[in-house]
Design a protein around this motif. Structure first.
Motif, PDB file in Angstrom:
ATOM      1  N   GLY A 292       0.664  -1.142  -0.190  1.00 51.22           N
ATOM      2  CA  GLY A 292      -0.084  -0.069   0.125  1.00 51.22           C
ATOM      3  C   GLY A 292       0.949   1.159  -0.171  1.00 51.22           C
ATOM      4  N   TYR A 293       0.106   2.393   0.143  1.00 48.82           N
ATOM      5  CA  TYR A 293       0.974   3.698   0.135  1.00 48.82           C
ATOM      6  C   TYR A 293       2.280   3.760   0.951  1.00 48.82           C
ATOM      7  CZ  TYR A 293       0.755   7.259  -3.283  1.00 48.82           C
ATOM      8  OH  TYR A 293       1.112   8.149  -4.352  1.00 48.82           O
ATOM      9  N   ASN A 294       1.894   3.543   2.190  1.00 49.27           N
ATOM     10  CA  ASN A 294       2.746   3.861   3.135  1.00 49.27           C
ATOM     11  C   ASN A 294       4.092   3.083   3.064  1.00 49.27           C
ATOM     12  OD1 ASN A 294       1.258   5.658   4.877  1.00 49.27           O
ATOM     13  ND2 ASN A 294       0.442   3.908   6.176  1.00 49.27           N
ATOM     14  N   ALA A 295       3.833   1.784   2.843  1.00 47.16           N
ATOM     15  CA  ALA A 295       5.047   0.719   2.254  1.00 47.16           C
ATOM     16  C   ALA A 295       5.827   1.461   1.278  1.00 47.16           C
ATOM     17  CB  ALA A 295       4.437  -0.435   2.091  1.00 47.16           C
ATOM     18  N   LEU A 296       5.109   1.800   0.251  1.00 37.30           N
ATOM     19  CA  LEU A 296       5.666   2.300  -1.126  1.00 37.30           C
ATOM     20  C   LEU A 296       6.704   3.667  -0.771  1.00 37.30           C
ATOM     21  CD1 LEU A 296       2.930   1.772  -3.438  1.00 37.30           C
ATOM     22  CD2 LEU A 296       4.963   0.297  -3.526  1.00 37.30           C
ATOM     23  N   GLU A 297       6.000   4.554  -0.005  1.00 37.33           N
ATOM     24  CA  GLU A 297       6.803   5.635   0.311  1.00 37.33           C
ATOM     25  C   GLU A 297       8.001   5.536   1.227  1.00 37.33           C
ATOM     26  OE1 GLU A 297       4.272   8.850   1.855  1.00 37.33           O
ATOM     27  OE2 GLU A 297       3.994   9.420  -0.026  1.00 37.33           O
ATOM     28  N   ALA A 298       7.852   4.583   2.035  1.00 37.53           N
ATOM     29  CA  ALA A 298       9.079   4.050   3.043  1.00 37.53           C
ATOM     30  C   ALA A 298       9.985   3.295   2.232  1.00 37.53           C
ATOM     31  CB  ALA A 298       8.427   3.068   4.051  1.00 37.53           C
ATOM     32  N   MET A 299       9.567   2.434   1.153  1.00 37.32           N
ATOM     33  CA  MET A 299      10.592   1.788   0.317  1.00 37.32           C
ATOM     34  C   MET A 299      11.138   2.794  -0.468  1.00 37.32           C
ATOM     35  SD  MET A 299       8.133  -1.233  -0.591  1.00 37.32           S
ATOM     36  CE  MET A 299       8.882  -1.926  -2.083  1.00 37.32           C
ATOM     37  N   CYS A 300      10.550   3.719  -0.961  1.00 39.55           N
ATOM     38  CA  CYS A 300      11.286   4.964  -1.686  1.00 39.55           C
ATOM     39  C   CYS A 300      12.345   5.707  -0.955  1.00 39.55           C
ATOM     40  CB  CYS A 300      10.158   6.061  -2.312  1.00 39.55           C
ATOM     41  SG  CYS A 300      10.820   7.065  -3.368  1.00 39.55           S
ATOM     42  N   LYS A 301      11.919   5.775   0.304  1.00 38.61           N
ATOM     43  CA  LYS A 301      13.029   6.366   1.071  1.00 38.61           C
ATOM     44  C   LYS A 301      14.196   5.461   1.396  1.00 38.61           C
ATOM     45  CE  LYS A 301      10.483   9.817   3.756  1.00 38.61           C
ATOM     46  NZ  LYS A 301       9.985  10.552   5.009  1.00 38.61           N
ATOM     47  N   ASP A 347      24.000  -6.261   6.719  1.00 40.23           N
ATOM     48  CA  ASP A 347      24.521  -5.881   5.342  1.00 40.23           C
ATOM     49  C   ASP A 347      23.411  -5.910   4.462  1.00 40.23           C
ATOM     50  OD1 ASP A 347      25.186  -8.506   6.010  1.00 40.23           O
ATOM     51  OD2 ASP A 347      25.675  -8.898   3.816  1.00 40.23           O
ATOM     52  N   LYS A 348      22.475  -6.890   4.661  1.00 37.80           N
ATOM     53  CA  LYS A 348      21.078  -7.177   3.879  1.00 37.80           C
ATOM     54  C   LYS A 348      20.296  -5.921   3.880  1.00 37.80           C
ATOM     55  CE  LYS A 348      21.712 -11.296   2.218  1.00 37.80           C
ATOM     56  NZ  LYS A 348      21.715 -11.384   0.683  1.00 37.80           N
ATOM     57  N   VAL A 349      20.512  -5.290   5.012  1.00 31.85           N
ATOM     58  CA  VAL A 349      19.574  -3.949   5.477  1.00 31.85           C
ATOM     59  C   VAL A 349      19.693  -3.070   4.065  1.00 31.85           C
ATOM     60  CG1 VAL A 349      19.037  -2.006   6.640  1.00 31.85           C
ATOM     61  CG2 VAL A 349      19.185  -4.273   7.598  1.00 31.85           C
ATOM     62  N   ASN A 350      21.066  -2.777   3.927  1.00 25.94           N
ATOM     63  CA  ASN A 350      21.327  -1.716   3.009  1.00 25.94           C
ATOM     64  C   ASN A 350      21.327  -2.363   1.592  1.00 25.94           C
ATOM     65  OD1 ASN A 350      24.194  -0.308   1.230  1.00 25.94           O
ATOM     66  ND2 ASN A 350      22.956   0.794   2.748  1.00 25.94           N
ATOM     67  N   GLU A 351      21.619  -3.679   1.431  1.00 24.91           N
ATOM     68  CA  GLU A 351      21.120  -4.213   0.103  1.00 24.91           C
ATOM     69  C   GLU A 351      19.673  -3.936  -0.358  1.00 24.91           C
ATOM     70  OE1 GLU A 351      20.990  -8.625  -1.721  1.00 24.91           O
ATOM     71  OE2 GLU A 351      23.026  -7.852  -0.447  1.00 24.91           O
ATOM     72  N   ILE A 352      18.710  -4.323   0.466  1.00 16.04           N
ATOM     73  CA  ILE A 352      17.365  -4.453   0.090  1.00 16.04           C
ATOM     74  C   ILE A 352      16.937  -2.891  -0.034  1.00 16.04           C
ATOM     75  CG2 ILE A 352      15.122  -4.879   1.221  1.00 16.04           C
ATOM     76  CD1 ILE A 352      16.679  -7.423   2.787  1.00 16.04           C
ATOM     77  N   SER A 353      17.363  -1.997   0.854  1.00 20.45           N
ATOM     78  CA  SER A 353      17.155  -0.716   0.846  1.00 20.45           C
ATOM     79  C   SER A 353      17.445   0.071  -0.655  1.00 20.45           C
ATOM     80  CB  SER A 353      18.142   0.078   1.669  1.00 20.45           C
ATOM     81  OG  SER A 353      18.011   1.536   1.682  1.00 20.45           O
ATOM     82  N   LYS A 354      18.564  -0.300  -1.020  1.00 18.86           N
ATOM     83  CA  LYS A 354      18.689   0.184  -2.272  1.00 18.86           C
ATOM     84  C   LYS A 354      17.924  -0.407  -3.484  1.00 18.86           C
ATOM     85  CE  LYS A 354      23.593   1.425  -1.522  1.00 18.86           C
ATOM     86  NZ  LYS A 354      25.075   0.943  -1.652  1.00 18.86           N
ATOM     87  N   ASN A 355      17.673  -1.739  -3.435  1.00 15.12           N
ATOM     88  CA  ASN A 355      16.775  -2.475  -4.301  1.00 15.12           C
ATOM     89  C   ASN A 355      15.402  -1.889  -4.194  1.00 15.12           C
ATOM     90  OD1 ASN A 355      18.682  -4.340  -4.923  1.00 15.12           O
ATOM     91  ND2 ASN A 355      18.191  -6.043  -3.657  1.00 15.12           N
ATOM     92  N   ALA A 356      14.944  -1.552  -2.978  1.00 17.52           N
ATOM     93  CA  ALA A 356      13.632  -0.827  -3.065  1.00 17.52           C
ATOM     94  C   ALA A 356      13.517   0.453  -3.782  1.00 17.52           C
ATOM     95  CB  ALA A 356      13.500  -0.832  -1.503  1.00 17.52           C
ATOM     96  N   ARG A 357      14.650   1.135  -3.383  1.00 20.70           N
ATOM     97  CA  ARG A 357      14.350   2.497  -4.257  1.00 20.70           C
ATOM     98  C   ARG A 357      14.314   2.258  -5.726  1.00 20.70           C
ATOM     99  NH1 ARG A 357      13.579   8.323  -3.351  1.00 20.70           N
ATOM    100  NH2 ARG A 357      14.336   9.219  -5.197  1.00 20.70           N
TER     101      ARG A 357
END
Length: 380
Positions: A292-301, A347-357
């Protein structure tokens, strides 16, 4: 084109407006701002009973005793007074089947006037509506927003806002809309699946996210992994927050020195997004197949978001599990295991973060999505 967007409850129409404006169109949003969330709109349906605590209490009391909603009556009146301004648009789009937030009979009466004085009318399947609720009620999915009610009948009172869509009056509103709209558009997989093969279904257009306004925040874990859980108390059961709370209790006991947990309850949208800026992980919702929207905006960040990312979603977007978002099912131990995986593999946190954006920029970019809406409106 001159476009009227009616209703707002997730910032979808605001992001779409930003994309449409960038493409050179004229856009107006009309709505209530959706209570405490207070989303921006151009024409504000100011609700006196909702804004003042005492009057809101009186309105609720009258509704409980008589079944008459003063809030819906006020919404009806304010939309009626606005009718002269809501005309001569090339496109009118309704946020969902109850976009005017009044009772179905009056909604039909008002919508007839809006339809007659504008060129094209489109409907979003976004949030609860007859199609999605009846689909879930028939148990076509392994779990759904109705799952908590199936296991605990005492929740029936809390589910009234959702179950009302199965009432004859709302079913009549649904059929009226589908007989008069140019088409219906789903905003994610949760609404796409119930509409498949419907003759008025125009397809899924992903939620637009303004990537120009939302900055990516480098997501690295320092001493502790920060987990944010923002709760809307009105939707506590429907979003599956019980499982998040149980999972967090497990993690807090097992890793007290490795995690920092932030929990909020029913706060305004602007406050909410500012509070989670410094978190590594955001807990969104359980009973969904898509974000949903909250998730997508957070993923964008660049946040690692626990949300809907089911097999159907993986197949639709051709992505691998737990690389962009963490699929979350109604199982506290499973959620805790996935949180533990991140704690042990920071290290997975940073990897998933970049993938999400990267995923948001590819699949949800607000200008690309706005163009998809224009193309769909023009074709139908």
């Amino acid at each position: 084109m001159n476009i009227l967007l009616i209703g707002e409850f997730s910032r979808l129409h605001n992001s779409l407006k930003e994309g449409l404006l960038a493409l050179g169109h004229k856009v107006t949003i009309v709505g209530t701002g959706d209570g405490f969330k207070d989303y921006p709109v151009d024409i504000y349906i100011k609700n006196v009973f909702f804004k003042h605590r005492f009057l809101f209490f009186i309105a609720k009391l009258i509704h409980r005793i008589t079944g008459i909603s003063l809030i819906k009556i006020e919404n009806s009146y304010r939309y009626y007074k606005l009718l002269p301004k809501l005309k001569n648009y090339d496109i009118v789009q309704l946020i969902n089947e109850n976009s005017l937030k009044t009772n179905p009979r009056v909604e039909i009466w008002l919508l007839k006037k809006i339809i007659n004085q504008n060129k094209k009318i489109f409907l979003l399947s976004c949030g609860a509506d007859y199609s999605s609720v009846s689909f879930a009620n028939k148990k076509h999915l392994k779990y759904s927003i109705l799952s908590p009610l199936e296991t605990n009948k005492k929740l029936r009172k809390k589910y009234r806002p959702i179950l009302r869509y199965l009432k004859p009056s709302f079913k009549k509103l649904h059929h009226f809309l589908f007989e008069n709209i140019n088409g219906v558009i789903a905003t994610d997989l949760d609404y796409h699946l119930p509409l498949l093969n419907h003759p008025k279904y125009l397809g899924l257009i992903p939620n637009p996210i303004n990537t120009d306004k939302i900055n990516f925040i480098e997501n690295t874990v320092s001493k502790k992994i920060k987990i944010f859980h923002g709760i809307n108390l009105a939707n506590y059961e429907k979003k599956g927050n019980l499982f998040f709370d149980e999972a967090l209790a497990i993690i807090k006991e097992k890793y007290p020195d490795e995690v920092d947990i932030i929990i909020t309850n029913s706060i305004p949208y602007k406050t909410y997004i500012n509070l989670y800026n410094n978190c590594n992980v955001l807990l969104d919702q359980i009973y969904s197949y898509d974000q949903g929207y909250n998730a997508l905006e957070a993923m964008c960040k660049g946040k690692v978001v626990f949300t809907g990312a089911e097999e159907e979603w993986l197949e639709f977007y051709k992505v691998q599990p737990n690389t962009i978002a963490i699929n979350t099912i109604p199982d506290a131990k499973e959620i805790a295991n996935k949180l533990e995986w991140l704690i042990l593999n920071p290290d997975k946190v940073n990897e998933i973060s970049k993938n999400a954006r990267a995923f948001i920029e590819k699949e949800h970019h607000y200008k690309k999505i706005a163009q998809k809406y224009i193309d769909t409106w023009n074709r139908n």
